[in-house]
Write a protein that holds these residues in place. Structure first.
Motif, short mmCIF file in Angstrom:
data_model
loop_
_atom_site.label_atom_id
_atom_site.label_comp_id
_atom_site.label_asym_id
_atom_site.label_seq_id
_atom_site.Cartn_x
_atom_site.Cartn_y
_atom_site.Cartn_z
N MET A 1 0.85 -1.17 0.00
CA MET A 1 0.00 0.00 0.00
C MET A 1 0.89 1.23 0.00
SD MET A 1 -2.52 1.61 2.99
CE MET A 1 -2.51 0.12 3.86
N ILE A 2 0.57 2.18 -0.84
CA ILE A 2 1.27 3.46 -0.87
C ILE A 2 0.27 4.53 -0.46
CG2 ILE A 2 2.37 5.18 -2.34
CD1 ILE A 2 3.37 2.85 -4.08
N ILE A 3 0.66 5.34 0.50
CA ILE A 3 -0.14 6.49 0.92
C ILE A 3 0.69 7.72 0.56
CG2 ILE A 3 -1.20 7.73 2.83
CD1 ILE A 3 -1.36 5.02 4.30
N TRP A 4 0.19 8.52 -0.36
CA TRP A 4 0.92 9.70 -0.82
C TRP A 4 0.31 10.92 -0.16
CZ3 TRP A 4 4.77 9.59 -4.70
CH2 TRP A 4 5.26 10.84 -5.07
N LEU A 5 1.11 11.66 0.59
CA LEU A 5 0.62 12.86 1.27
C LEU A 5 1.03 14.09 0.46
CD1 LEU A 5 1.70 11.98 4.92
CD2 LEU A 5 -0.50 11.55 3.81
N ASN A 6 0.10 14.96 0.23
CA ASN A 6 0.36 16.18 -0.52
C ASN A 6 -0.36 17.32 0.18
OD1 ASN A 6 1.33 17.75 -2.59
ND2 ASN A 6 -0.33 17.28 -4.00
N GLY A 7 0.25 18.48 0.16
CA GLY A 7 -0.39 19.62 0.78
C GLY A 7 0.55 20.80 0.88
N PRO A 8 0.08 21.90 1.44
CA PRO A 8 0.88 23.10 1.51
C PRO A 8 2.05 22.97 2.49
CG PRO A 8 -1.12 23.39 2.77
CD PRO A 8 -1.23 22.06 2.07
N VAL A 9 3.02 23.85 2.34
CA VAL A 9 4.14 23.93 3.26
C VAL A 9 3.60 24.15 4.67
CG1 VAL A 9 6.19 25.27 3.86
CG2 VAL A 9 5.66 24.82 1.47
N CYS A 10 4.15 23.45 5.63
CA CYS A 10 3.76 23.54 7.04
C CYS A 10 2.31 23.10 7.27
CB CYS A 10 3.97 24.95 7.59
SG CYS A 10 5.70 25.44 7.63
N GLY A 11 1.82 22.19 6.42
CA GLY A 11 0.45 21.72 6.56
C GLY A 11 0.32 20.49 7.44
#
Length: 76
Positions: A1-11
């Motif tokens: 399983m791959i969980i890819w986290l994406n989001g703003p800086v310091c999120g």
């Protein structure tokens, strides 16, 4: 399983990744920023040295290979 986290800086991505690593046995955190840091160091003084390593097709290729390679090697 791959969980890819994406989001703003310091999120809170690193904090969430650390919590997931603790909660999921055998989990590994692969930080694409580490790939970028390696490229930045390797290309210092070279014509290919980018302002932003995310602009390099090589960064995208290496990041994908890192994540998929880790997934393949952790599967039984």
């Amino acid at each position: 399983m791959i969980i890819w986290l994406n989001g703003p800086v310091c999120g809170g991505k690193r904090t969430l990744a650390a919590n997931l690593r603790e909660a999921i046995p055998g989990a590994v955190v692969a930080d694409p920023e580490a790939v970028g840091d390696a490229l930045r160091t390797a290309l210092a003084g070279h014509a290919l040295h980018p302002q932003d390593y995310q602009d390099l097709p090589l960064w995208r290729t290496l990041t994908t290979e890192l994540v998929t390679g880790l997934a393949r090697s952790s599967c039984p």
